[in-house]
Scaffold this motif. Structure first.
Motif, PDB file in Angstrom:
ATOM      1  N   SER A 100       0.845  -1.200   0.000  1.00  0.00           N
ATOM      2  CA  SER A 100       0.000   0.000   0.000  1.00  0.00           C
ATOM      3  C   SER A 100       0.878   1.247   0.000  1.00  0.00           C
ATOM      4  CB  SER A 100      -0.931  -0.011   1.215  1.00  0.00           C
ATOM      5  OG  SER A 100      -0.181  -0.116   2.415  1.00  0.00           O
ATOM      6  N   GLU A 101       1.961   1.230   0.770  1.00  0.00           N
ATOM      7  CA  GLU A 101       2.859   2.378   0.819  1.00  0.00           C
ATOM      8  C   GLU A 101       3.595   2.557  -0.506  1.00  0.00           C
ATOM      9  OE1 GLU A 101       5.443   2.082   4.168  1.00  0.00           O
ATOM     10  OE2 GLU A 101       3.804   2.064   5.647  1.00  0.00           O
ATOM     11  N   ALA A 102       3.943   1.456  -1.164  1.00  0.00           N
ATOM     12  CA  ALA A 102       4.622   1.547  -2.459  1.00  0.00           C
ATOM     13  C   ALA A 102       3.712   2.183  -3.497  1.00  0.00           C
ATOM     14  CB  ALA A 102       5.059   0.160  -2.917  1.00  0.00           C
ATOM     15  N   LEU A 103       2.429   1.845  -3.465  1.00  0.00           N
ATOM     16  CA  LEU A 103       1.471   2.419  -4.419  1.00  0.00           C
ATOM     17  C   LEU A 103       1.284   3.917  -4.157  1.00  0.00           C
ATOM     18  CD1 LEU A 103      -1.106  -0.505  -4.375  1.00  0.00           C
ATOM     19  CD2 LEU A 103       0.219   0.221  -6.369  1.00  0.00           C
ATOM     20  N   MET A 104       1.212   4.297  -2.893  1.00  0.00           N
ATOM     21  CA  MET A 104       1.062   5.715  -2.567  1.00  0.00           C
ATOM     22  C   MET A 104       2.310   6.497  -2.974  1.00  0.00           C
ATOM     23  SD  MET A 104      -0.992   5.702   1.103  1.00  0.00           S
ATOM     24  CE  MET A 104       0.146   4.617   1.953  1.00  0.00           C
ATOM     25  N   ALA A 105       3.469   5.915  -2.726  1.00  0.00           N
ATOM     26  CA  ALA A 105       4.711   6.597  -3.087  1.00  0.00           C
ATOM     27  C   ALA A 105       4.851   6.755  -4.592  1.00  0.00           C
ATOM     28  CB  ALA A 105       5.902   5.822  -2.537  1.00  0.00           C
ATOM     29  N   ALA A 106       4.283   5.824  -5.355  1.00  0.00           N
ATOM     30  CA  ALA A 106       4.355   5.903  -6.815  1.00  0.00           C
ATOM     31  C   ALA A 106       3.410   6.944  -7.384  1.00  0.00           C
ATOM     32  CB  ALA A 106       4.056   4.539  -7.427  1.00  0.00           C
ATOM     33  N   GLY A 107       2.444   7.388  -6.586  1.00  0.00           N
ATOM     34  CA  GLY A 107       1.531   8.436  -7.020  1.00  0.00           C
ATOM     35  C   GLY A 107       0.389   7.970  -7.900  1.00  0.00           C
ATOM     36  N   VAL A 108      -0.008   6.690  -7.801  1.00  0.00           N
ATOM     37  CA  VAL A 108      -1.158   6.240  -8.597  1.00  0.00           C
ATOM     38  C   VAL A 108      -2.409   6.933  -8.098  1.00  0.00           C
ATOM     39  CG1 VAL A 108      -0.093   3.996  -9.074  1.00  0.00           C
ATOM     40  CG2 VAL A 108      -1.626   4.241  -7.119  1.00  0.00           C
ATOM     41  N   SER A 109      -3.357   7.145  -8.985  1.00  0.00           N
ATOM     42  CA  SER A 109      -4.602   7.818  -8.601  1.00  0.00           C
ATOM     43  C   SER A 109      -5.745   6.840  -8.372  1.00  0.00           C
ATOM     44  CB  SER A 109      -5.008   8.824  -9.679  1.00  0.00           C
ATOM     45  OG  SER A 109      -5.275   8.152 -10.902  1.00  0.00           O
ATOM     46  N   ARG A 110      -5.559   5.612  -8.839  1.00  0.00           N
ATOM     47  CA  ARG A 110      -6.639   4.624  -8.728  1.00  0.00           C
ATOM     48  C   ARG A 110      -6.025   3.236  -8.542  1.00  0.00           C
ATOM     49  NH1 ARG A 110      -8.416   5.118 -13.455  1.00  0.00           N
ATOM     50  NH2 ARG A 110      -9.998   6.717 -13.090  1.00  0.00           N
ATOM     51  N   VAL A 111      -6.685   2.411  -7.718  1.00  0.00           N
ATOM     52  CA  VAL A 111      -6.296   1.014  -7.542  1.00  0.00           C
ATOM     53  C   VAL A 111      -7.538   0.152  -7.717  1.00  0.00           C
ATOM     54  CG1 VAL A 111      -5.355  -0.733  -5.985  1.00  0.00           C
ATOM     55  CG2 VAL A 111      -4.395   1.587  -5.991  1.00  0.00           C
ATOM     56  N   VAL A 112      -7.454  -0.796  -8.619  1.00  0.00           N
ATOM     57  CA  VAL A 112      -8.556  -1.725  -8.879  1.00  0.00           C
ATOM     58  C   VAL A 112      -8.174  -3.064  -8.250  1.00  0.00           C
ATOM     59  CG1 VAL A 112      -9.972  -2.836 -10.636  1.00  0.00           C
ATOM     60  CG2 VAL A 112      -9.064  -0.530 -11.035  1.00  0.00           C
ATOM     61  N   VAL A 113      -9.029  -3.580  -7.386  1.00  0.00           N
ATOM     62  CA  VAL A 113      -8.730  -4.774  -6.592  1.00  0.00           C
ATOM     63  C   VAL A 113      -9.754  -5.856  -6.897  1.00  0.00           C
ATOM     64  CG1 VAL A 113      -8.541  -5.697  -4.241  1.00  0.00           C
ATOM     65  CG2 VAL A 113      -7.714  -3.392  -4.749  1.00  0.00           C
ATOM     66  N   ALA A 114      -9.282  -7.098  -7.025  1.00  0.00           N
ATOM     67  CA  ALA A 114     -10.204  -8.208  -7.269  1.00  0.00           C
ATOM     68  C   ALA A 114     -10.896  -8.647  -5.981  1.00  0.00           C
ATOM     69  CB  ALA A 114      -9.452  -9.388  -7.888  1.00  0.00           C
TER      70      ALA A 114
END
Length: 371
Positions: A100-114
Motif C-alpha cells: 500500500s505504501e509503495a502504491l502511494m509513493a508511486a503516485g497512482v490515482s486509482r487502484v482496482v482490486v479483485a
C-alpha cells in the motif's frame, strides 16, 4: 451509503476493468507452487492514458510482491495512473515492506482490486489506507476468479489447515491394486506426468506407512518445482522400512509425523538416517495439517492408502478429489480400493461433491471434484 448514480458508475467501472484483471490473474497463476505461505498475486500498472506500462507477479515468498515488480517496470509513468491488483495490497511489514505504501509513493490515482485479503493483518486495512490517501479504490472485479485462484491461501488463513487434495489412480472397476498388491502402473505416462505437475503446485505430499512399505514412492515433481514439495509420512507406530527412496533427501526433504508413544528405537533409526521426525499427541490427519499450516503450507496432496484417505476425508482434511480412471478391469474381491470405511449405512448419507471436471489424459480419464 452510495447513491444509485455512484453504484451505476462502479458497475460500469468494474466491467471496463475485467479484461485487465483477467490478465493480472494470469500473471498471478505463474507463481503457483512457489509463494506459500503467501498468496498468488498479479499486478498491472496503466499510465494516465490507460496504456499498460508495468506488470508483475509474486514469484516466491520473501521476494518482492507483484505491485513492486509492476511499479518498478512502470517507473515515473505510474504517476496519476491505475494499478490493477488481484488481491488487496498488504499494509503490514513482513519480510517485505507494505505494498500500500509503495502504491502511494508511486503516485497512482486509482487502484482496482479483485478481492479483499482474508489475512487478519490486512482484512480491509490496505484498501482503507489507500482511500485515506485520496486514492480511488474499485474492488470486487473478477472477485470469484480471484478467490478460486487463492482458494488454498484462503483455506489456510480461515481454518488453520491447508487445502487438501486427495488423488488416486484406479481401474474402471475401482481397483487401485491387485489382490497381491501389484499396482504399477495402472495409469499411463500422460497421467503420471499430470501427477508430477500437480505435486509441483503443492507444498507437501502426504503418505502413510502402508504406502511407504508397499510402493516405496519417490513423491517428487521430477524437477518441475524447486525446491521440491516436502514429503511427509504419517505413521503412528513408525513401522517403516529401513531403506526407502524417501530417506534420500538429496532431491527433496522428508518429514515423519508419528505418535507420542512410538518406540524410541524406531525414532533413533530416523535420527541415524538424518530424517526429521515429530511426535503428535493426536497422530491424525487434522493434527498433521495444522502443523503443516504452521510451517507455511497452503496446499497439500494426499497420495495415501484407503484407510488414511478415509480418515483424511472424515477429518475434514480434503477439499478436492482427483481420480484417474484407467480403461482396464482388474477384478478380485480382495483387491484394494481407493477408500476405506467412511461409516455410511445408507447410500443417501453420501454427500454430493460439486464443481465437477472431466478431462482425458492419454488413454485415461481424470475426474476432479471439489467441495
Amino acid at each position: 451509503m452510495a447513491q444509485p448514480a455512484e453504484l451505476a458508475r462502479r458497475r460500469m467501472s468494474s466491467g471496463a476493468w475485467r479484461p485487465w484483471m483477467q490478465r493480472a490473474l494470469q500473471l498471478a497463476s505463474l507463481g503457483a507452487g512457489r509463494t506459500s505461505p503467501n498468496p498468488l498475486v498479479g499486478c498491472l500498472v496503466l499510465d494516465r492514458s490507460g496504456a499498460l506500462v508495468g506488470e508483475g507477479f509474486h514469484r516466491q515468498a520473501g521476494t518482492p510482491h507483484a505491485e513492486v515488480h509492476a511499479l518498478r517496470q512502470a517507473g515515473a509513468r505510474a504517476q496519476g495512473g491505475t494499478a490493477i491488483v488481484t488481491l488487496e495490497p498488504c499494509c503490514h511489514h513482513g519480510r517485505t515492506p507494505p505494498c500500500s505504501e509503495a502504491l502511494m509513493a508511486a503516485g497512482v490515482s486509482r487502484v482496482v482490486v479483485a478481492m479483499r485479503d482474508p489475512d487478519p493483518r490486512v482484512a480491509g486495512g490496505g484498501i482503507a489506507q489507500l482511500q485515506a490517501a485520496g486514492i480511488e479504490v474499485i474492488s470486487g472485479v473478477c472477485e470469484a476468479e480471484a478467490q478460486a485462484l487463492n482458494r488454498s491461501f484462503i483455506q489456510r488463513v480461515q481454518t488453520g489447515r491447508p487445502w487438501g487434495i486427495l488423488k488416486w489412480a484406479m481401474s474402471l472397476d475401482g481397483r487401485t491394486a491387485l489382490p497381491n498388491g501389484s499396482s504399477q502402473w495402472i495409469s499411463g505416462p500422460p497421467a503420471r506426468a499430470w501427477v508430477h505437475r500437480l505435486r509441483a503446485q503443492c507444498d507437501a505430499v502426504l503418505v502413510g506407512g502402508g504406502t511407504l512399505r508397499a510402493d516405496n514412492p519417490l513423491l517428487t515433481s521430477r524437477g518441475q518445482r524447486s525446491p521440491e514439495p516436502l514429503r511427509v509420512v504419517l505413521s503412528h507406530s513408525l513401522d517403516l522400512p529401513s531403506t526407502a527412496q524417501l530417506w534420500d533427501q538429496s532431491e527433496a526433504a522428508t518429514l515423519v509425523l508419528h505418535g507420542s508413544d512410538a518406540p524410541p528405537e524406531r525414532q533413533q533409526q530416523l535420527d541415524h538416517l538424518g530424517i526429521e521426525h515429530l511426535a503428535l499427541p493426536d497422530c491424525q490427519p487434522k493434527a498433521a495439517l495444522e502443523l503443516l499450516a504452521q510451517r507455511g503450507c497452503n496446499q497439500v496432496l494426499w497420495e495415501c492408502g484407503p484407510e488414511l484417505a478415509a480418515a483424511a476425508l472424515l477429518d475434514g482434511c480434503v477439499q478436492q478429489v482427483a481420480g484417474v480412471i484407467a480403461p482396464t478391469l482388474l477384478g478380485g474381491l480382495a483387491a484394494r480400493t481407493p477408500l476405506g470405511d467412511l461409516g455410511l449405512v445408507d447410500v443417501n448419507q453420501a454427500e454430493p461433491w460439486g464443481q465437477q471436471r472431466l478431462q482425458s489424459l492419454g488413454k485415461d480419464w481424470l475426474i476432479e471434484l471439489q467441495r
